[in-house]
Design a protein around this motif. Structure first.
Motif, mmCIF file in Angstrom:
data_model
loop_
_atom_site.group_PDB
_atom_site.id
_atom_site.type_symbol
_atom_site.label_atom_id
_atom_site.label_comp_id
_atom_site.label_asym_id
_atom_site.label_seq_id
_atom_site.Cartn_x
_atom_site.Cartn_y
_atom_site.Cartn_z
ATOM 1 N N ARG A 1 -1.850 9.533 4.762
ATOM 2 C CA ARG A 1 -0.807 9.174 3.806
ATOM 3 C C ARG A 1 -0.573 7.656 3.859
ATOM 4 O O ARG A 1 -0.168 7.122 4.892
ATOM 5 C CB ARG A 1 0.489 9.930 4.108
ATOM 6 C CG ARG A 1 0.397 11.433 3.878
ATOM 7 C CD ARG A 1 1.751 12.090 4.041
ATOM 8 N NE ARG A 1 2.261 11.938 5.404
ATOM 9 C CZ ARG A 1 1.950 12.749 6.411
ATOM 10 N NH1 ARG A 1 1.134 13.774 6.215
ATOM 11 N NH2 ARG A 1 2.463 12.559 7.611
ATOM 12 N N VAL A 2 -0.837 6.990 2.727
ATOM 13 C CA VAL A 2 -0.747 5.535 2.654
ATOM 14 C C VAL A 2 0.291 5.156 1.608
ATOM 15 O O VAL A 2 0.288 5.683 0.490
ATOM 16 C CB VAL A 2 -2.103 4.898 2.289
ATOM 17 C CG1 VAL A 2 -1.973 3.380 2.180
ATOM 18 C CG2 VAL A 2 -3.168 5.275 3.306
ATOM 19 N N ILE A 3 1.179 4.239 2.000
ATOM 20 C CA ILE A 3 2.186 3.731 1.075
ATOM 21 C C ILE A 3 1.962 2.228 0.865
ATOM 22 O O ILE A 3 1.695 1.486 1.812
ATOM 23 C CB ILE A 3 3.614 3.973 1.616
ATOM 24 C CG1 ILE A 3 4.021 5.428 1.384
ATOM 25 C CG2 ILE A 3 4.626 3.038 0.972
ATOM 26 C CD1 ILE A 3 5.399 5.763 1.925
ATOM 27 N N PHE A 4 2.068 1.802 -0.381
ATOM 28 C CA PHE A 4 2.094 0.384 -0.725
ATOM 29 C C PHE A 4 3.532 0.008 -1.042
ATOM 30 O O PHE A 4 4.217 0.747 -1.745
ATOM 31 C CB PHE A 4 1.183 0.104 -1.921
ATOM 32 C CG PHE A 4 -0.270 0.272 -1.617
ATOM 33 C CD1 PHE A 4 -1.061 -0.827 -1.319
ATOM 34 C CD2 PHE A 4 -0.858 1.528 -1.613
ATOM 35 C CE1 PHE A 4 -2.412 -0.673 -1.025
ATOM 36 C CE2 PHE A 4 -2.202 1.693 -1.322
ATOM 37 C CZ PHE A 4 -2.981 0.582 -1.018
ATOM 38 N N ASP A 5 3.984 -1.142 -0.518
ATOM 39 C CA ASP A 5 5.391 -1.490 -0.701
ATOM 40 C C ASP A 5 5.645 -2.154 -2.056
ATOM 41 O O ASP A 5 4.732 -2.367 -2.859
ATOM 42 C CB ASP A 5 5.918 -2.329 0.471
ATOM 43 C CG ASP A 5 5.391 -3.768 0.483
ATOM 44 O OD1 ASP A 5 4.741 -4.194 -0.496
ATOM 45 O OD2 ASP A 5 5.638 -4.467 1.483
ATOM 46 N N HIS A 6 6.887 -2.476 -2.294
ATOM 47 C CA HIS A 6 7.367 -2.926 -3.600
ATOM 48 C C HIS A 6 7.171 -4.403 -3.877
ATOM 49 O O HIS A 6 7.320 -4.846 -5.030
ATOM 50 C CB HIS A 6 8.866 -2.633 -3.703
ATOM 51 C CG HIS A 6 9.656 -3.268 -2.587
ATOM 52 N ND1 HIS A 6 10.095 -4.573 -2.624
ATOM 53 C CD2 HIS A 6 10.061 -2.773 -1.387
ATOM 54 C CE1 HIS A 6 10.744 -4.854 -1.504
ATOM 55 N NE2 HIS A 6 10.739 -3.781 -0.728
ATOM 56 N N SER B 1 0.818 6.458 -2.365
ATOM 57 C CA SER B 1 2.080 6.295 -3.082
ATOM 58 C C SER B 1 2.448 4.818 -3.124
ATOM 59 O O SER B 1 2.114 4.057 -2.213
ATOM 60 C CB SER B 1 3.210 7.075 -2.403
ATOM 61 O OG SER B 1 2.950 8.459 -2.379
ATOM 62 N N VAL B 2 3.119 4.432 -4.200
ATOM 63 C CA VAL B 2 3.711 3.106 -4.305
ATOM 64 C C VAL B 2 5.222 3.283 -4.300
ATOM 65 O O VAL B 2 5.766 3.986 -5.154
ATOM 66 C CB VAL B 2 3.269 2.376 -5.588
ATOM 67 C CG1 VAL B 2 3.951 1.012 -5.694
ATOM 68 C CG2 VAL B 2 1.757 2.209 -5.625
ATOM 69 N N ILE B 3 5.894 2.676 -3.322
ATOM 70 C CA ILE B 3 7.348 2.787 -3.222
ATOM 71 C C ILE B 3 7.963 1.487 -3.726
ATOM 72 O O ILE B 3 7.980 0.480 -3.038
ATOM 73 C CB ILE B 3 7.809 3.049 -1.777
ATOM 74 C CG1 ILE B 3 7.108 4.279 -1.198
ATOM 75 C CG2 ILE B 3 9.325 3.192 -1.714
ATOM 76 C CD1 ILE B 3 7.508 5.582 -1.840
ATOM 77 N N SER B 4 8.432 1.504 -4.965
ATOM 78 C CA SER B 4 9.059 0.331 -5.569
ATOM 79 C C SER B 4 10.194 0.806 -6.460
ATOM 80 O O SER B 4 9.985 1.048 -7.660
ATOM 81 C CB SER B 4 8.036 -0.484 -6.374
ATOM 82 O OG SER B 4 8.596 -1.700 -6.820
ATOM 83 N N PRO B 5 11.385 0.976 -5.897
ATOM 84 C CA PRO B 5 12.506 1.532 -6.673
ATOM 85 C C PRO B 5 12.709 0.854 -8.025
ATOM 86 O O PRO B 5 12.973 1.516 -9.023
ATOM 87 C CB PRO B 5 13.706 1.318 -5.745
ATOM 88 C CG PRO B 5 13.108 1.377 -4.373
ATOM 89 C CD PRO B 5 11.759 0.719 -4.496
#
Length: 366
Positions: A2-7, A38-42
């Motif tokens: 599970r890989v997340i890219f930040d905002h 996933s990209v987590i950028s509210p």
């Protein structure tokens, strides 16, 4: 995995080379079965994130741009991103720019990409309150691994910040402007020389103007076209006037990738006079369209263009003019540059970039 890219970059850039890199990387990684991306950028302003990543889990909403909006969105993202990241329980967070603090959950591995040392090398080009260089140091120190986009950037990082070479890798970028893209016919009807991108500071556009103005035949026979980078500034127009560049010979063309593709196709020569680049995608784009390239012999640029360009010292306008004239004056030279360019671009692709990046993730998690 599970890989997340930040905002970070997605809330800073509507368009731009770094956000293009991450959009392409996310797209490629989403095709790998064992990777959940996933990209987590509210909140974000990036056009690639809203238009190009339809098959990627983007946690956030595209927001309007207005004066000071980036400050508001940055504050919102700092508050919301970390709790959202905790919900997704990532194995690894890939940070997209430099921040004093990470959104990665406790115990999660962190990978960072470093693009260049421009803020360190050209401090006078940035405001005294600019925190990028300081935030970069913090981000590099906490990262489990640092990807550099060229060997030149890697050596700069090691030499300027004392980073352990074992903590670093070089992964070249790809490029995505292709012949298959819909193209807008070039609005320029006369032969022209092409410059692409922002023009201030280390980009060294003023030296190109001086080189152009030093050759009456260049000014007579070719227009100089600057694509993107905003309208010509009053200081640029004043410099052109003082140098004797005739009205109508210096043009600025706005537009998107479709317009740029049309310009690459029709330009006689592409010129890249930058004093420093961490990588430099435009020369590869030009080569892919069969446009001869003349460029600086500094920083990472020779690493990217290989033997497929004529190079010059960007501090010497006379050398710039000579290189342009050499590319224009000899059909055999142009044909050689075009042929070598087609071969050179085969070394760079987003698929290869993503595969090498995945290998770094696997090593870090192992």
């Amino acid at each position: 995995m599970r890989v997340i890219f930040d905002h970070q970059i997605f809330s800073l850039q509507k368009y731009g080379g770094i956000s293009r890199y991450f959009a392409e990387l996310v797209n490629q990684l989403s095709l790998v079965k064992e990777v959940q991306v996933s990209v987590i950028s509210p909140t974000y302003i990036n056009a690639y994130l809203s238009s190009s990543l339809s098959d990627v889990n983007v946690v956030g909403t595209r927001a309007p741009i207005f004066k000071g909006s980036h400050l508001i969105y940055r504050a919102v993202n700092r508050v919301l991103a970390k709790p959202l990241a905790n919900l997704y329980r990532p194995d690894l967070v890939h940070e997209t720019y430099y921040a004093a603090q990470t959104m990665a959950p406790k115990g999660c591995k962190v990978v960072l990409t470093v693009y260049d040392m421009i803020h360190e090398r050209f401090t006078n080009d940035f405001a005294t309150h600019d925190t990028v260089a300081r935030d970069k140091v913090a981000a590099v120190r906490r990262a489990d691994h640092v990807i550099c986009i060229s060997e030149h950037t890697r050596q700069d990082l090691i030499n300027l910040h004392g980073v352990d070479p074992e903590k670093t890798s070089v992964i070249h970028l790809g490029f995505s402007l292709s012949q298959t893209r819909d193209q807008v016919e070039s609005p320029i009807t006369r032969p022209f020389l092409l410059y692409v991108g922002i023009r201030a500071g280390y980009k060294n556009f003023a030296s190109l103007l001086k080189a152009y103005a030093s050759s009456p035949s260049l000014m007579k026979d070719y227009q100089l076209v600057a694509f993107g980078g905003g309208a010509l500034t009053s200081s640029e127009l004043e410099l052109a006037r003082r140098l004797g560049i005739p009205t109508g010979q210096l043009l600025q063309i706005p537009g998107g990738d479709d317009v740029l593709a049309g310009l690459y196709r029709k330009a006689t020569v592409f010129i890249y006079p930058s004093l420093y680049e961490g990588f430099g995608i435009p020369p590869l784009e030009a080569m892919s369209f069969g446009c001869p390239v003349v460029c600086s012999n500094t920083s990472s640029i020779p690493e990217v263009v290989g033997n497929a360009a004529l190079m010059f010292d960007p501090l010497l306008p006379d050398q710039i003019a000579q290189a342009i004239s050499a590319a224009l004056g000899d059909a055999a030279t142009r044909q050689t540059l075009v042929a070598r360019g087609y071969e050179q671009v085969k070394q760079f692709s987003w698929a290869a970039c993503a595969q090498q990046t995945l290998s770094v993730y696997q090593q870090v998690l192992a």
